[in-house]
Enzyme design. Structure first.
Site, PDB file in Angstrom:
ATOM      1  N   GLU A 218      -7.769  -2.816  -6.099  1.00 11.41           N
ATOM      2  CA  GLU A 218      -8.432  -3.733  -5.199  1.00 11.41           C
ATOM      3  C   GLU A 218      -9.398  -4.556  -6.093  1.00 11.41           C
ATOM      4  O   GLU A 218     -10.597  -4.970  -5.618  1.00 11.41           O
ATOM      5  CB  GLU A 218      -9.051  -3.110  -4.007  1.00 11.41           C
ATOM      6  CG  GLU A 218      -7.979  -2.324  -3.148  1.00 11.41           C
ATOM      7  CD  GLU A 218      -7.993  -2.888  -1.943  1.00 11.41           C
ATOM      8  OE1 GLU A 218      -8.831  -3.751  -1.467  1.00 11.41           O
ATOM      9  OE2 GLU A 218      -7.136  -2.164  -1.226  1.00 11.41           O
ATOM     10  N   GLY A 219      -9.035  -4.827  -7.118  1.00  8.12           N
ATOM     11  CA  GLY A 219      -9.940  -5.630  -8.088  1.00  8.12           C
ATOM     12  C   GLY A 219     -10.551  -4.816  -8.969  1.00  8.12           C
ATOM     13  O   GLY A 219     -11.507  -3.881  -8.538  1.00  8.12           O
TER      14      GLY A 219
ATOM     15  N   ILE B  69       2.786  -0.670  -5.805  1.00  6.05           N
ATOM     16  CA  ILE B  69       2.642  -1.163  -4.411  1.00  6.05           C
ATOM     17  C   ILE B  69       2.481   0.099  -3.680  1.00  6.05           C
ATOM     18  O   ILE B  69       3.528   1.159  -3.725  1.00  6.05           O
ATOM     19  CB  ILE B  69       3.958  -1.972  -4.050  1.00  6.05           C
ATOM     20  CG1 ILE B  69       3.865  -3.333  -4.838  1.00  6.05           C
ATOM     21  CG2 ILE B  69       3.767  -2.431  -2.635  1.00  6.05           C
ATOM     22  CD1 ILE B  69       2.678  -4.059  -5.052  1.00  6.05           C
ATOM     23  N   THR B  70       1.222   0.285  -3.213  1.00  7.39           N
ATOM     24  CA  THR B  70       0.863   1.441  -2.252  1.00  7.39           C
ATOM     25  C   THR B  70       2.115   1.530  -0.929  1.00  7.39           C
ATOM     26  O   THR B  70       2.235   0.310  -0.217  1.00  7.39           O
ATOM     27  CB  THR B  70      -0.474   1.398  -1.826  1.00  7.39           C
ATOM     28  OG1 THR B  70      -1.518   1.483  -2.859  1.00  7.39           O
ATOM     29  CG2 THR B  70      -0.769   2.806  -0.820  1.00  7.39           C
TER      30      THR B  70
END
Ligand SMILES: Cc1cc2nc3c(=O)[nH]c(=O)nc-3n(C[C@H](O)[C@H](O)[C@H](O)COP(=O)(O)OP(=O)(O)OC[C@H]3O[C@@H](n4cnc5c(N)ncnc54)[C@H](O)[C@@H]3O)c2cc1C
Ligand SMILES: Cc1cc2nc3c(=O)[nH]c(=O)nc-3n(C[C@H](O)[C@H](O)[C@H](O)COP(=O)(O)OP(=O)(O)OC[C@H]3O[C@@H](n4cnc5c(N)ncnc54)[C@H](O)[C@@H]3O)c2cc1C
Lengths: 324, 265, 382
Positions: free
Chosen positions: C363-364, C157-158
């Site tokens: 992001e995928g 988690i950024t």
């Protein structure tokens, strides 16, 4: 014949070096015409003799202790008219340069600042050269006559030899306009104390030493030269890696990139990693005992020789020239 | 208090300098025009004074070809200036300092200011003439190149410091006055994104070219004529100094630095 | 009409981002990379200048930019440091579910603090058991009166350790798969929200990444975003919005790599001339320039498509996938142009390769992007 008026600025009682340089320039463009000096403020004509001007006009008044730009512009215009001068040369000091715009307006003159070369051209015009874009280019301008006002780039001209002949001093009648010119209210002055040199990143002169200096103790010769110049000290990575000086001194790819007006490389071979950090300096000087050292390929001026002989002599010469 | 800031469009610092076809000036092709560095300090000074004295308004004024002048005026608005005036350059677009000063003085007679701020010099021609010339035209005192400008609220109270040979001078003046700002001493702010967006839509007063030309006319005869714009020749290897003694080498180098390279401090 | 010229407004936004990137980010990029330092002072400045909540509409105090303008800014920031950029734009990702699923009341209540002062938010979708298959996430949400109780762990988690708000996706019933997923806005101070320690990463080391655990965290129903069935759709639509800026981020890395390589090639001499005069190096530079240019154009077109109201799933997948692959290639070649120096941490190009790698993953992942592209593509041949 064209007469030239020179503003003689005094710092702590002595005529500023920049004003001596202005006298030399005035002489070179006067074509045999008179070169007249203007001295302002209390303090009489002290220091005016021997400068090489033909006579001195003295604008003396106790409230000219700290003359404002507006007051000086009035005095310069009046003095130039009194002396039939067609050109006014002011020294390239902080105060001098601020006058050019005012004199240009008041005296209806053609103007240029930061002049590094000047010559007369036909019909009363002057041709001047001046650096622009931080020295990355130069422009040449013709300043049409009959009146010009110039400020010189400091130290771009050599001062003329002093002459022992006494200089006649005449008072300048204080012009009417003087009273109307806004005065300056100077409340204090703090002399600069010679502290540590400028920061590497924004110094206008950088003196850097390399492995050729040999030992951390001997690196002092580089620092002495920097001090004489008022320059920041840099180093090659050979020096910082060896711990002779801290990493913050390093110039180059992995150190600081600098682009001062003058970069002096002492005992540095000129590896590409060093060069990328200093190649955009305006003028580069290299001192190295190996005439084949690659640093000489990017330098403008080179001295091939032992740095321990050259650098101390250079330090001396710089100190002498700057104390003039 | 009304403050006016004089701002000049100059080529971005990264511009690759190139003479134009006639070799007389910078080739304007592809140049990006930005607020001059010293002028950023002047704008910053104006905004600091404004923040310290609520009710102060700041007007930015620029002379030049409309697109360039308005671009830097928008930058000044984005930084926090309240109003902007653009002096449209006449077709022949004089650039000599005194003519430009006359144009700026025209705007200042339309919008009198108690304090006029400008940069010490522009980052391109580095003249330093415009500010003092404006002061002379308007009969204002000018405090030279200053830092740390403070206003103590009254009409008699502007203090500043200026660096002169040998030290730092503290001065004081009554208003109105003109002050030229040293570059970057006050760490100019960056414009905020929403203010940039707003500035794009802000109105800019335009003084038409004909009026500007008339104001500039009196100095046409004294305007310097351009003879050349040159880049330093590419480096071709060092000029080696010949010498017999170290002292001789040192003296020769000092002379060269002074007279030829013009970089002696 | 196709028009590739930027408006004056777009140019001034790009210039402002460039100035910030050069002046504030670039000088600290190497140091933060080496030390793995999270430069909060830089993020604060980015917030002050309005560079942080780019997608939040002006009515809630954000910058309210279109995707195209966001991409112009992200490319410039990333040119200076992709890691810092990831942390700066993480708020866009984390707040998008509120923009998509929140009521007006929720938007004001949840977004206002972000626009009033500096705060970070985190988007919490990925779990240790799987990121790509988001439909099978395991974090549980259980309704209890006017609260939901959250239990589970999110990973990678950024800004996790520094966030004050988490947008969290949890399931009411794993057997419902997508249809059971609910979105929540969870304040950090909620009892039972436990951020983990910062991970040691290969690149983007100026950004902080951590796990976030939910141990019986009680979230008021008022903080549920959208309906109970809408969570998955909110997550996917969020990523549809934020995928394209990742293309811009990758483009910024590629631009930096080309800048460094071209500059170095003119200075480095071998066999008596600058290496830029060797054809093998010229070919590399030409290929790098083409990849960069194509990456930028795909990104611009994806942003334009979405700004013009179309879903842009195909376009944004292409932009993100192509640009991140291009950034890897270009950074790789930049190192080659630098030779041994490129492999040294003293020089800036090896960092670019490490940074580019992430753009292929988060992001995928690019595999998932290709699945999306193929699916969209094949549907047109039905
Ligand atoms: C990844 C990497 C990054 C690097 N980054 C940098 C960097 O940022 N900056 C940097 O500077 N270097 C950098 N280097 C190092 C660079 O390659 C050189 O090794 C270094 O610049 C050499 O320093 P030097 O010129 O002082 O020493 P040398 O190359 O050893 O040169 C010493 C010079 O002194 C001269 N000399 C010796 N005695 C005297 C004397 N008595 N009088 C006059 N001259 C004398 C010699 O003729 C010689 O030319 C880097 C290297 C690598 C691998
Ligand atoms: C630095 C960093 C920051 C991140 N920040 C966030 C964040 O803020 N919020 C957040 O929610 N997540 C974040 N992520 C998580 C990131 O989005 C996931 O890592 C990513 O979606 C991949 O999930 P995974 O790591 O579980 O890989 P997996 O899903 O386990 O995939 C492993 C490999 O299999 C491939 N693969 C998976 N399924 C298929 C398939 N169907 N067909 C073909 N190949 C397939 C993948 O492409 C990949 O190559 C971050 C990750 C990193 C590294």
């Amino acid at each position: 014949m064209t007469g030239v008026l020179v503003l003689l600025e005094r710092h702590a009682g002595a005529i500023a070096a920049a004003s001596c340089e202005a006298v030399g320039v005035a002489r070179s463009i006067a074509n045999g015409g008179p070169v007249v000096g203007l001295l302002v403020g209390p303090g009489g004509a002290a220091g005016a003799t021997g400068l090489g001007v033909d006579r001195v006009l003295l604008a003396e008044s106790p409230n000219l202790d700290h003359p404002s730009g507006a007051q000086l512009a009035v005095l310069l215009a009046a003095a130039a008219d009194a002396a039939s001068s067609t050109t006014i040369v002011v020294p390239g000091t902080a105060r001098g340069r601020d006058l050019v715009g005012r004199v240009a307006v008041r005296w209806n003159a053609s103007a240029a600042t930061n002049v590094t070369e000047v010559a007369t051209s036909g019909s009363g015009a002057l041709r001047v050269t001046r650096p622009v874009f931080g020295g990355r280019a130069t422009e040449e301008l013709e300043l049409p006559g009959p009146r010009q006002v110039l400020a010189l780039k400091p130290h771009a001209f050599s001062p003329p030899a002093t002459s022992p002949a006494p200089t006649p001093v005449e008072p300048l009648a204080l012009p009417e306009g003087l009273a109307k010119a806004p005065a300056l209210d100077v409340r204090g002055f703090q002399p600069t104390v010679g502290g540590k040199g400028p920061e590497l990143g924004d110094a206008s002169i950088v003196v850097s030493g390399g492995r050729g200096v040999g030992t951390p103790e001997k690196f002092q010769v580089v620092e002495d030269l920097a001090e004489a110049f008022g320059a920041a000290v840099g180093a090659s990575r050979a020096v910082t890696d060896a711990g002779w000086r801290p990493a913050s001194y390093q110039v180059g790819q992995t150190g600081k990139a600098v682009s001062p007006q003058l970069y002096i490389a002492v005992g540095i071979s000129g590896a590409i990693q060093h060069i990328v950090g200093m190649v955009s300096s305006r003028v580069i000087v290299a001192i190295n005992s190996d005439p084949q050292a690659p640093i000489f390929r990017v330098a403008d001026y080179g001295i091939a020789g032992d740095l321990f002989a050259i650098v101390p002599a250079l330090t001396q010469a710089v100190r002498a020239a700057r104390s003039h | 208090m009304e403050i006016a800031v004089l701002v000049k469009p100059v080529p971005d610092a990264e511009t690759r300098l190139r003479p134009d076809a006639k070799g007389l000036a910078l080739d304007p092709e592809g140049v990006k025009w930005v607020l001059a560095g010293y002028d950023e300090s002047a704008v910053e000074q104006a905004l600091l004074l404004k923040e310290a004295a609520p009710g102060t308004t700041v007007r930015a004024i620029s002379y030049g070809p409309v697109a360039r002048a308005e671009e830097v005026l928008r930058s000044a608005l984005a930084l926090g200036c309240d109003a902007a005036t653009s002096l449209e350059a006449p077709p022949e677009a004089p650039t000599d300092a005194v003519s430009v000063a006359r144009a700026l003085a025209l705007a200042l007679t339309k919008h009198p200011a108690s304090l006029v701020l400008c940069g010490k010099q522009a980052g391109d021609d580095e003249g330093g003439i415009v500010g003092p010339a404006v002061a002379e035209l308007l009969g204002l005192p000018d405090l030279g190149v200053a830092t740390n400008v403070r206003w103590d609220g009254g009409p008699g109270g502007l203090t500043m410091e200026r660096s002169v040979e040998g030290g730092l001078e503290q001065g004081r003046t009554a208003l109105p006055a003109l002050v030229a700002l040293q570059q970057a001493w006050n760490d100019p702010r960056t414009a905020k994104l929403p203010n940039i967006l707003k500035s794009r839509k802000a109105p800019i007063e335009r003084i038409p070219a004909a009026e500007v030309a008339a104001a500039m006319a009196p100095s046409a005869a004294t305007a310097p004529r351009r003879l050349g714009f040159r880049l330093p020749p590419p480096r071709t290897g060092a000029k080696m100094i010949e010498y017999k003694t170290p002292e001789e080498a040192a003296e020769k180098l000092v002379r060269i630095l002074r007279e030829e390279a013009k970089v002696f401090p | 009409m196709v028009d590739f010229s930027l408006t004056e407004e777009q140019t001034s936004l790009r210039d402002m981002a460039r100035k910030f990137a050069k002046g504030e980010m670039a000088p600290h990029a190497a140091e933060c990379d080496r030390a793995g330092r999270f430069p909060e002072e830089i993020y604060r400045k980015a917030w002050e200048l309005g560079l942080m909540n780019l997608n939040v509409p002006t009515e809630f105090g954000g910058s309210g930019l279109g995707l195209f303008e966001q991409c112009l800014i992200v490319e410039e920031l990333s040119r200076a440091c992709a890691g810092m950029t990831t942390s700066i734009i993480a708020n866009c990702l984390a707040l998008e579910p509120i923009l998509l699923g929140g009521t007006d009341e929720q938007k004001h209540r949840l977004l206002d603090p972000f626009c009033a002062s500096y705060h970070l938010a985190s988007f919490c979708l990925t779990e240790p058991s799987g990121g790509s298959d988001a439909g099978s996430l395991k974090t549980r949400a259980r309704r209890d009166g006017d609260h939901y109780v959250l239990d589970g762990e999110k990973c990678f988690i950024t800004n996790g350790p520094f966030a004050s708000l988490y947008t969290v996706f949890a399931t009411l019933d794993p057997s419902l798969r997508h249809k059971g997923i609910v979105a929540f806005a969870v304040p950090r101070e909620t009892h039972g929200v436990v951020p983990g320690k910062e991970e040691e990463k290969m690149g983007h080391r100026a950004s902080a990444t951590s796990t976030v655990r939910f141990e019986g965290a009680r979230v008021p129903v008022a903080n549920r975003l959208g309906a109970e069935t809408e969570g998955f759709s909110i997550a996917m639509r969020t990523l549809d919005q934020t995928r394209t800026p990742i293309g811009a981020l990758a483009t910024g890395i590629a631009q930096a790599a080309l800048d460094h390589a071209a500059d170095y090639s003119k200075r480095r001499q071998t066999f008596g001339k600058p290496i830029s005069e060797h054809q093998a190096i010229q070919i590399k530079l030409a290929d790098m320039a083409q990849a960069l240019h194509a990456a930028r154009l795909l990104t611009w077109q994806a942003a334009w498509t979405i700004d013009h109201g179309q879903p842009g799933s195909l376009e944004s997948a292409m932009a993100k996938c192509f640009a991140s692959d291009a950034a890897m290639r270009v950074a790789d070649e930049a190192i080659q142009v630098f030779g041994g120096y490129g492999y040294m941490k003293d020089y800036p190009v090896e960092k670019l390769l490490r940074d580019a790698k992430l753009a292929q993953i988060y992001e995928g992942s690019n595999e998932i992007q290709r699945i999306v592209i193929a699916r969209e593509l094949l549907a047109r041949y039905a």
